[in-house]
Design an enzyme around this catalytic site. Structure first.
Site, PDB file in Angstrom:
ATOM      1  N   LYS A  55      95.972-128.973 -23.134  1.00  0.00           N
ATOM      2  CA  LYS A  55      96.943-129.970 -23.534  1.00  0.00           C
ATOM      3  C   LYS A  55      96.889-131.257 -22.818  1.00  0.00           C
ATOM      4  CE  LYS A  55      98.737-127.803 -27.418  1.00  0.00           C
ATOM      5  NZ  LYS A  55      98.793-128.350 -28.681  1.00  0.00           N
ATOM      6  N   SER A 311      91.437-121.468 -24.053  1.00  0.00           N
ATOM      7  CA  SER A 311      92.042-122.737 -24.030  1.00  0.00           C
ATOM      8  C   SER A 311      93.348-122.923 -22.932  1.00  0.00           C
ATOM      9  CB  SER A 311      92.739-123.163 -25.380  1.00  0.00           C
ATOM     10  OG  SER A 311      93.330-121.881 -26.012  1.00  0.00           O
TER      11      SER A 311
END
Lengths: 328, 328
Positions: A55, A311
């Protein structure tokens, strides 16, 4: 690809913007995983990224693209954790004030970390309070710029830098990945990564991996248009629980994805523990779904080369410990 | 350096032997760790190595150096776990039979993994049985070649390849590490790494890090000769509990090390959890002591560049979970 919300050039520009601020995470290979899957598996451990998830890439690219006037007004984001940390960290580096709306039941580690990056954290109750209304009040007061978690071309381009790195790193090894498994919530990561990977490997099959009960992208791909799930699902994959794909992300994903896979909480826990024992990487539930799909046999490699994106690694210590103990 | 038991050339040959079999682990940097330590910290995560620790390097180099006659006789090793797995895996790859003597109270995961690599595991009771006597009986029966865990030039040269990689990777980043923190049991890893690092960075200060109560290398360095500790110590760092340095390893270490540091079990647990939260790496107690020393302030970086070797990641899930929970 000319009508895509983002182009390869946007991702390349994002890569220049984040250079020196984001980490170029390595591309790892494990003999044990290759043997297990009877193929060649390249792991992109974005758990090693600044703030512990991909992110940061999109957040930094977005904040670095703001005008001087916007920077003065500060930014606002709502997030259960990883986007929050990404925005908070990028804001601190760029000297921008940040307010983050987080649900009270977000993992405590994610709330603590967001505060540590210097952001003002406002907690709300998912059950009784309206996130949008609180956000509207806050932005009306401060004029802060809303940084969306996925449905923004700057965010998608930032996440796409991860795909550019995979392509360059795989090429340096003389490999051409044929399959990619990417965790999917709102679809920003996989949209950016798909544009980047398809630019280098036009034949690659990119699959979205979603938690059971949160297969909004899978259903939308099947229907050919964005579908919204009924509320009431439950999953431990807090980072990727969305009711519907983003408008811009789905515009890309409906054209570039080869399909979607789902995994159960039990399969996610198995993969968390497998990664602990075999990869020695700490992955969070929402970050491990690609590996979970592979280990659960959702897709057979049969000698092919696959990329699996891990991720995020902001796992709650209590949940992680419980997972290690209960499957012992 | 001409009278060292191993030379740089031995390590370079070992690097060629293990190439394509061992993993070239990356050299990682974390903004959070740099900030915490007010310096530049390069992490060598040997937890990502085949079998989960650096031991595979020395084991493979040794087994690949055996004559055809020796290979037929098979190998024997005693180890609480990481050397066991290294030898078992290297033996399988080279088609050599392996018998491993392991203490009954070794971490269950390490015993299971050693068996999974195809080795014959013989368990013994540390309290009541004599490891040397059992080994002597077994080698007399089979003629198997004993593969020592550290006090063998082939093993030390293999472990030294880790130092060669650090040097090359740091140079590629334009960095010259001034300090290296390396976990130390019998001293094979740090001996090999010291030879390699000193060849490239003659001024580097290499420190052995040992568990409190198992500071045999520290005491030996202070005394100028090999010291043997009285029995009775206790530590969670199962991988590096030795009573005395090796003869050959100390020959190198007494000349190349700048000193030794110790850490307590509490500092080790803190570092395990810190690595979980911030580095997203699974490290075992004996592998994390260098990071533990840094986080405990045993050495001040003050803007300098340090390398920290995380030597192994075969953490027992139960102990790891307990560590995550009890320090919450």
């Amino acid at each position: 690809m000319t009508s895509h919300p983002i182009q390869l050039a946007d991702i390349e520009q994002a890569a220049q913007r984040i250079q020196g601020h984001a980490v170029e995470t390595p591309l790892l290979e494990f003999h044990s995983l290759n043997e297990q899957c009877q193929g060649r598996v390249l792991i992109k451990p974005e758990v090693l990224q600044r703030t512990g998830s991909f992110k940061f890439r999109g957040a930094y690219n977005t904040l670095a693209s703001l005008s001087p006037e916007e920077r003065v007004r500060g930014v606002l984001a709502f997030s259960s954790g990883n986007h929050a940390q990404g925005v908070a960290c990028a804001a601190r580096l760029l000297g921008i004030g940040a307010t983050i709306l987080m649900p009270k039941d977000a993992p405590p580690l994610k709330i603590r970390r967001t505060r540590e990056y210097g952001a003002q954290v406002v907690l709300f109750d998912r059950e009784t309070e309206d996130r949008e209304a609180i956000a509207a009040t806050l932005t009306a007061e401060s004029g802060a710029v809303l940084v969306k978690p996925y449905d923004d071309p700057r965010v998608m381009a930032g996440q796409g830098t991860l795909g550019l790195e995979i392509a360059r790193q795989a090429q340096a090894l003389g490999l051409r990945p044929e399959v990619a498994l990417v965790p999917c919530g709102g679809g920003g990561l996989i949209a950016g990564v798909s544009v980047a990977l398809h630019s280098q490997f036009p034949q690659i099959a990119v699959y979205a991996v979603e938690p059971d009960g949160f297969d909004d992208t899978g259903r939308s791909l099947a229907a050919g248009s964005r579908q919204t799930l009924a509320p009431g699902g439950h999953s431990i994959c807090d980072a990727i629980l969305t009711a519907a794909p983003g408008e811009l992300t789905f515009e890309i994903n409906r054209r570039l994805l080869s399909g979607a896979l789902t995994v159960t909480d039990a399969e996610v826990r198995f993969a968390l523990r497998w990664a602990f024992e075999n990869l020695k990487l700490v992955v969070e539930p929402g970050g491990v779904v690609g590996l979970a799909a592979l280990l659960a046999g959702r897709i057979a490699l049969e000698g092919r080369c696959a990329v699996v994106v891990l991720s995020g690694g902001n796992a709650d210590p209590a949940l992680f410990a419980e997972t290690l103990l209960t499957t012992d």
